[in-house]
Motif scaffolding. Sequence first.
Motif, mmCIF file in Angstrom:
data_model
loop_
_atom_site.group_PDB
_atom_site.id
_atom_site.type_symbol
_atom_site.label_atom_id
_atom_site.label_comp_id
_atom_site.label_asym_id
_atom_site.label_seq_id
_atom_site.Cartn_x
_atom_site.Cartn_y
_atom_site.Cartn_z
ATOM 1 N N CYS A 110 -30.309 -30.580 68.355
ATOM 2 C CA CYS A 110 -30.112 -31.674 69.509
ATOM 3 C C CYS A 110 -31.232 -32.445 69.898
ATOM 4 O O CYS A 110 -32.152 -32.440 69.759
ATOM 5 N N ALA A 111 -31.411 -34.023 69.488
ATOM 6 C CA ALA A 111 -31.936 -34.789 70.214
ATOM 7 C C ALA A 111 -31.610 -35.977 70.459
ATOM 8 O O ALA A 111 -30.003 -36.359 71.055
ATOM 9 N N LEU A 112 -32.151 -37.411 70.967
ATOM 10 C CA LEU A 112 -32.035 -38.059 72.346
ATOM 11 C C LEU A 112 -30.345 -37.622 73.506
ATOM 12 O O LEU A 112 -30.037 -38.578 73.837
ATOM 13 N N ILE A 113 -31.793 -36.825 74.037
ATOM 14 C CA ILE A 113 -30.767 -35.455 74.857
ATOM 15 C C ILE A 113 -31.658 -35.156 75.894
ATOM 16 O O ILE A 113 -32.605 -35.060 76.184
ATOM 17 N N PRO A 114 -31.325 -35.968 77.348
ATOM 18 C CA PRO A 114 -32.093 -35.673 78.497
ATOM 19 C C PRO A 114 -32.238 -34.079 78.655
ATOM 20 O O PRO A 114 -31.268 -33.117 78.869
ATOM 21 N N ARG A 115 -33.017 -33.608 79.231
ATOM 22 C CA ARG A 115 -33.748 -32.220 79.180
ATOM 23 C C ARG A 115 -32.402 -32.131 80.268
ATOM 24 O O ARG A 115 -32.035 -30.560 79.853
#
Length: 319
Positions: A110-115
Motif C-alpha cells: 500500500c502507498a499514498l496511505i497515512p500511518r
Amino acid sequence: MLRLTRSLLFGLLLGLASWMAQCQTPARIQARVVIVNSGSTAAYSDAAQSLIAQLERDGVSLYDIWQMDVPDLTAQQAAGKFPRPRVLVALGTEACAALAAAPGDAPGLCALIPRSSFERLLRTSGRKASAQFTAIYLDQPLKRQLALIRLALPQAQRVGILWGPDSGMRAPQLRQLAGANSLSLVEASVDASTGIFAALKPVLDSDVLLALPDPLVYNSNSIQNILLSALRAKVPMVAFSPAYVRAGALLSLHTTPAQAGSQAATLVNDVLHDKPLPGVTVESNDFEVAVNAPVARALNLSLDAQALRLELRQLERLP
C-alpha cells in the motif's frame, strides 16, 4: 456481389476483433504487477504514472502492468477472474482496504496511505504488517520533522503539539525524540467533547507549532482559524501539506505522489527479482520542503526550501 464482399469483410473484421481480444486478455490476466487506484484524482494519477515510469526504466514491460480501480477489482473478484500477479500495489486507503480483503497469495504493497489509516485497517481486518502485506507511509518520520525545526528555527526550544485520537498514539515516540534533541513539548489533547481552540490556547505558549495529520484536529473547517491564531501569537507552524503553507503555515514537510510512486516501484522491482517486500512498514525516503516567504519575512527569517531539503537528506545520508 457487393453485398457478399461486405459480408466477408464484416466477418473478417469480427474475427480479427475476437482474435485480438483473445490475445490481449491472457496478457492482462498474467500481468506481473497489478496497480489498484482509490480514485481518479491527480494524486493517484501522478503516483501511478511515476510508479509505471520507474518500472519501465527498470526493464518491466507495459504488458506486465495492469491498472484498475476498486470497482474493477471487486468485479474481477465477483466474476472469479481475479488476476494472479507477482505483486499488487494499492494507491490510497480505499484501494488498500480492498487489497486486504482480496484473495490469492500475491504480496500487497500500500502507498499514498497515512500511518493512522493503515494501522486502523490492520486492526479492523485482523491482518498484521508483514512481507505479504505492508505499506509505505505518507506521513513524515517524527525524527525528520524535528530535524527540520532544528535547521529552520535553531532558537526554538518549545514545540507546541495538538494531539487527536489518531496522532496521539505517536506521543510517546515524539516525547522521547524531543528529549533527545533538547526540545520540550507543550501538549494538549483534542477529542470529540473538547473544543480545538480551548486546547490551542496553552499550546501557543511555544516557539513553534508542529502539525501532525489528524482529521479531528486539522481539517478544512479548523485549519484557517488555527493558522490565524498561531500567526497572531507569532508562533510559526510546521505542517504536513503544501496547501497549509499556501494558507499561512511557515513550512511543510511532505512527500509528493510522484515520489511515493517511485519508492513503491523500487520495492515492486525487488519482488520481481525474487526479493520479499519488507516485513515491516516503510517510511518515505523522499520528500519536499515548502516555505511561505511572506510569513518568513514577517518573522524575520530567511529560509530556502531547497537548501533545507538538501540538509535534511544529508543528515539522513539519503542519495
